[in-house]
Design a protein around this motif. Structure first.
Motif: not given
Length: 181
Positions: A40-48
């Motif tokens: 889970y990455d809360s930087r929603f505008n970035e890809d994983l």
């Protein structure tokens, strides 16, 4: 041994991994202990962000090359945490502990329905050299609920088809991993 060089496409037989950072450097490398929130990455505008670890199995030369950069990323995470502390906190009593302990990894072919593309990082552009970097497209997971669902789906895929890959520090003689399905 010559280092494996990834191509312009992430092939089905490639092993891809997500870095695992823990507070305790002695955390056992056990796939059953992986926290679903590692995906889970809360930087929603970035890809994983992922790493390409080898074709067929993790390559020792790739793991050895990547480990110092991963350790450096842990140091940067610690610095970032320290910079966010409020002045009233005593830095010595709140010393953050972040350590790179390895990767949770699986073959690309087992990560269904997700687009994974190469994204080599360069010193000139990003300030770090990582020819093994890749991104998992999160176009459909830019909001909290969708990102959470994607993280759980990835967690289950990696847990079912994957394994842990230990870092290879030059002073250690730790095997990278055993083969995965």
């Amino acid at each position: 041994m010559k280092r494996w060089l990834p191509g312009d496409v992430v092939k089905p037989a490639e092993v891809i991994g997500r870095r695992i950072f823990e507070k305790n450097p002695a955390t056992p490398l056990d796939i059953n202990l992986v926290n679903p929130n590692h995906f889970y990455d809360s930087r929603f505008n970035e890809d994983l962000s992922l790493d390409r670890l080898g074709e067929g199995q993790p390559h020792k030369s790739t793991i050895t090359f990547m480990t110092p950069a991963c350790d450096a990323a842990a140091v940067e995470q610690r610095k970032s945490i320290m910079s966010q502390l409020r002045p009233e906190h005593d830095a010595a009593s709140v010393e953050p502990s972040v350590h790179f302990v390895g990767w949770v990894a699986a073959h690309r072919k087992n990560i269904k329905h997700e687009v994974i593309r190469p994204d080599p990082l360069t010193l000139e552009r990003e300030g770090v050299e990582n020819p093994f970097h890749a991104l998992l497209d999160r176009t459909d997971a830019r909001e909290k609920v969708q990102a959470w669902r994607l993280s759980r789906s990835l967690f289950m895929s990696f847990k079912e088809h994957g394994q842990m890959v230990a870092p290879m520090r030059r002073k250690e003689l730790v095997p990278a991993s055993r083969e995965i399905d």
